[in-house]
Design an enzyme around this catalytic site. Sequence first.
Site, mmCIF file in Angstrom:
data_model
loop_
_atom_site.group_PDB
_atom_site.id
_atom_site.type_symbol
_atom_site.label_atom_id
_atom_site.label_comp_id
_atom_site.label_asym_id
_atom_site.label_seq_id
_atom_site.Cartn_x
_atom_site.Cartn_y
_atom_site.Cartn_z
ATOM 1 N N ALA A 84 8.636 1.150 -9.522
ATOM 2 C CA ALA A 84 7.518 0.972 -10.452
ATOM 3 C C ALA A 84 6.251 0.776 -9.637
ATOM 4 O O ALA A 84 6.313 0.365 -8.478
ATOM 5 C CB ALA A 84 7.786 -0.255 -11.311
ATOM 6 N N GLY A 109 12.556 1.001 -9.740
ATOM 7 C CA GLY A 109 12.435 1.854 -10.917
ATOM 8 C C GLY A 109 12.705 3.320 -10.611
ATOM 9 O O GLY A 109 13.146 4.070 -11.493
ATOM 10 N N GLU A 145 14.076 -5.118 -6.031
ATOM 11 C CA GLU A 145 13.218 -5.969 -6.871
ATOM 12 C C GLU A 145 13.293 -7.437 -6.473
ATOM 13 O O GLU A 145 12.306 -8.168 -6.578
ATOM 14 C CB GLU A 145 13.598 -5.809 -8.346
ATOM 15 C CG GLU A 145 13.146 -4.506 -8.978
ATOM 16 C CD GLU A 145 14.125 -3.352 -8.792
ATOM 17 O OE1 GLU A 145 15.037 -3.468 -7.935
ATOM 18 O OE2 GLU A 145 13.984 -2.338 -9.494
HETATM 19 N N1 3HC Z 1 3.837 0.493 -6.056
HETATM 20 C C1 3HC Z 1 2.553 0.652 -5.637
HETATM 21 N N2 3HC Z 1 2.202 0.940 -4.355
HETATM 22 C C2 3HC Z 1 3.208 1.052 -3.475
HETATM 23 C C3 3HC Z 1 4.556 0.892 -3.821
HETATM 24 C C4 3HC Z 1 4.869 0.602 -5.192
HETATM 25 N N3 3HC Z 1 6.127 0.458 -5.645
HETATM 26 N N4 3HC Z 1 5.309 1.063 -2.714
HETATM 27 C C5 3HC Z 1 4.459 1.316 -1.715
HETATM 28 N N5 3HC Z 1 3.191 1.300 -2.164
HETATM 29 C C6 3HC Z 1 1.975 1.581 -1.400
HETATM 30 C C7 3HC Z 1 1.738 0.572 -0.284
HETATM 31 O O1 3HC Z 1 1.048 -0.559 -0.745
HETATM 32 C C8 3HC Z 1 0.926 1.395 0.697
HETATM 33 O O2 3HC Z 1 -0.382 1.435 0.214
HETATM 34 P P1 3HC Z 1 -1.616 1.479 1.230
HETATM 35 O O3 3HC Z 1 -1.432 2.716 2.044
HETATM 36 O O4 3HC Z 1 -2.819 1.475 0.360
HETATM 37 O O5 3HC Z 1 -1.505 0.230 2.078
HETATM 38 C C9 3HC Z 1 1.502 2.804 0.546
HETATM 39 O O6 3HC Z 1 2.171 2.818 -0.730
HETATM 40 C C10 3HC Z 1 2.507 3.176 1.618
HETATM 41 O O7 3HC Z 1 3.485 2.142 1.683
HETATM 42 P P2 3HC Z 1 4.057 1.628 3.080
HETATM 43 O O8 3HC Z 1 2.932 1.389 4.041
HETATM 44 O O9 3HC Z 1 4.958 0.485 2.772
HETATM 45 O O10 3HC Z 1 4.858 2.904 3.576
HETATM 46 P P3 3HC Z 1 6.254 2.983 4.311
HETATM 47 O O11 3HC Z 1 6.508 4.416 4.519
HETATM 48 O O12 3HC Z 1 6.283 2.047 5.467
HETATM 49 O O13 3HC Z 1 7.335 2.409 3.262
HETATM 50 C C11 3HC Z 1 8.447 2.212 1.165
HETATM 51 C C12 3HC Z 1 7.576 3.079 2.072
HETATM 52 C C13 3HC Z 1 9.835 2.013 1.789
HETATM 53 C C14 3HC Z 1 8.591 2.903 -0.156
HETATM 54 C C15 3HC Z 1 7.784 0.822 0.987
HETATM 55 O O14 3HC Z 1 6.443 0.998 0.616
HETATM 56 C C16 3HC Z 1 8.417 -0.049 -0.054
HETATM 57 O O15 3HC Z 1 9.421 -0.683 0.214
HETATM 58 N N6 3HC Z 1 7.813 -0.111 -1.261
HETATM 59 C C17 3HC Z 1 8.221 -1.024 -2.284
HETATM 60 C C18 3HC Z 1 9.429 -0.520 -3.021
HETATM 61 C C19 3HC Z 1 9.811 -1.457 -4.137
HETATM 62 O O16 3HC Z 1 9.825 -2.664 -3.974
HETATM 63 N N7 3HC Z 1 10.154 -0.905 -5.306
HETATM 64 C C20 3HC Z 1 10.510 -1.680 -6.434
HETATM 65 C C21 3HC Z 1 9.298 -1.939 -7.259
HETATM 66 S S1 3HC Z 1 9.620 -3.069 -8.593
HETATM 67 C C22 3HC Z 1 10.348 -2.102 -9.778
HETATM 68 O O17 3HC Z 1 10.603 -0.951 -9.570
HETATM 69 C C23 3HC Z 1 10.603 -2.790 -11.084
HETATM 70 C C24 3HC Z 1 11.510 -2.013 -11.960
HETATM 71 O O18 3HC Z 1 12.841 -2.423 -11.794
HETATM 72 C C25 3HC Z 1 11.159 -2.195 -13.398
#
Ligand code: 3HC
Length: 711
Positions: free
Chosen positions: A73, A112, A135
Amino acid sequence: MASPAPTDAAGGLPVTYERHGRIGVITVDHPPVNAVSQGVRGGLVAALDEGLADLAAEALLLVCAGRTFMAGADIREFGKAPAPPTLPEVVAWLDAAGKPVTAAIHGTALGGGLEIALACHFRVALPGARLGLPEVKLGLLPGAGGTQRLPRLVGPEKALDMILSGDPVGAEEALAIGLVDAVEDADTPLEAGLRAAERLLDRRRLAGRDVLVPVSARSGRITGTDPALFARRRAELAAKTPHLFSPHRIVDAVEAAVTLPFADGTARERALFLECMASPQRAGLIHAFFAEREVAKVPGLPTEAPLRTIGRTAVVGAGTMGTGIAMCFANAGLPVLLQDSSTDALARATATIRRNYETTARKGRLTMEQVEGRMALIRPTPSLDDVAGADLVVEAAFESMDVKRAVFRSLDAICKPGAILATNTSTLDIDAIAQATTRPDDVLGLHFFSPAQVMRLLEVVRGAGTSDTVLATAMALARKIGKVGVAVGNCHGFVGNRILHQRGCEAMALVGEGASPQQVDRVLTEFGFPLGHFAMTDLAGLDVGWRIRQERRKAGDPEAEAPDWLDVLAERGRHGQKTGAGVYRYEAGSRVPLPDPEVDSVIAEDRRRRGITPRIVADEDVRERCLYVMVNEAAKILDEGVAARPVDIDAIWLHGYGFPSWRGGLLFWAGQEGLRRIAAAVERHARRTGSPRWQPSPRLLRWAEAGSIPG
Ligand code: 3HC
């Protein structure tokens, strides 16, 4: 389903539909990580509708452009009013699709993103793909069916492992546990997905019926669950992560997948998700997530600053820090020369490194081939001349200005032009070290934290002469070696240790007044630190601080404290965990700190000498004084421009000192605690003690007046 215009904030088309033969292809293209924003959600529904209405499309395929499948998400939307369609609505729409939908997964399918894939009928992964529900790391639980579908595919036990750890699994493991249906080697996810979707249609034709049912309609391995599983997990959580909110809700949600029909389980998941979403821990963890990324963008450092190539590295000094730093480089695939004039020290370092890697291999996190590969990257040498060709040299010699300046004079004479010369000093003046060379623009501090191969923080200390190129190269290197690099200015202790020093002084003052080291440590661990102040001192080694204090006294520093009971312990050879005794005693081979009557009597003697009658100190006093003094010091650091932004301080304390991540970081927490309350207490302690430590920072007073910390 009616869908809003499928555009994203940038006005582009994040989701498109196109037919390839009999397969309708839905492509998500929303850089950088295809986060499932409102635009993506609306686009998915619109594209799905188009595919379902397309009579020539017998099956649908969901793929993503760019470097990854959907990474979850859009976290930036959390805390705002939910905008339709919601993720659960998109997932339900996919689940009910009248045509088989295949998801082709590359990069990372997370949160998500994976929940969307779970709602498809068939999942194919490319070999390098990683799949997970992280999450929990954001204080949440999977809120779009993940806690209900994953157990139906992989069984509740494995689902709990994955959702509670938040760690992704690789494609092969995903196949083995039933999370994906196939692993397909292909140049692109589109190619892999089209092949898989075609095969599915062929299978359906041969079978003469639909071969796929959505995960929501399957019971799979959900039956026959060990009834004690959930009680066991709850007990483990209570012991291991007593502070955390969302893991307990995760167990409740997965239990609902076992005990309730799908629709009721999904409703329960939603209710639990909303509880997590409203929790302060979610806000703290999400702040911590963005803080880690924000600190990489150094204010005032031109983004186009050219970078130097770091191919060959060298570390001077094969003590504990030097050994750990050499491992950091080898872990990232960089060749490293480990130099020390003592061949015994080199032999010890090499043996330690091998032992460390082999332990990791025994835990299954490295293969023996990888161990040998990393060992081959580390070349020990007694000759300083050997570092001449290195692109980066990190000095990790004895913490003494004379020693460091001598090393830098030699490095200046030996190293090639353009080499970056870094010191790992934790306290000394970077400029004084740089002045020992003829190239201060190539000199900076790279302050690793012990154990260097484990701790993620790297303070990148800019000296007065450090060039933009050298700073930018060091920040890029930090990322390459998996560290959270934070650019800081040059002052005694830089940012992290300077704040730690103030906490230490206050902890010592509290013990002086009557608290015990155990009480101080208990209050801090109850706050969420993994270690209390004195247990951490034992881990770092009492001799380190003792030596630094001696240096300061020798240099005539007016702020150097008079010798205290810690100095007495250090003089007696109680140097902490490594000698089996420090502020606590340790039984052979154990890291558990045990109270020691010898220490109590040294403290009692110290109080007598100072004419202090001990009093009972309230836990609340310990909490307030240890933590508020840190906030005041952090504000002074910002006043002086040694750190650029509050977020830099948060990242430093999160990644270098075990500040509880669910509290978001020191200053994020301060905002939640109440800035007025903190400022009032600081002023009260300033009046009580007259100590410069409590002199309120003008910035803290401004924050208190405004009621928040800007930026
Ligand atoms: N939402 C919004 N922005 C995100 C994002 C997300 N889920 N994931 C990454 N970004 C953004 C980062 O903030 C960063 O932004 P910036 O360049 O402006 O600083 C950019 O994307 C690149 O991210 P990284 O620097 O972290 O890039 P990497 O290649 O090192 O890593 C990744 C990529 C493994 C996808 C890592 O970003 C990550 O782990 N992201 C979070 C994933 C996550 O936690 N997902 C679950 C979200 S909660 C959810 O889904 C709820 C649902 O169950 C309802």
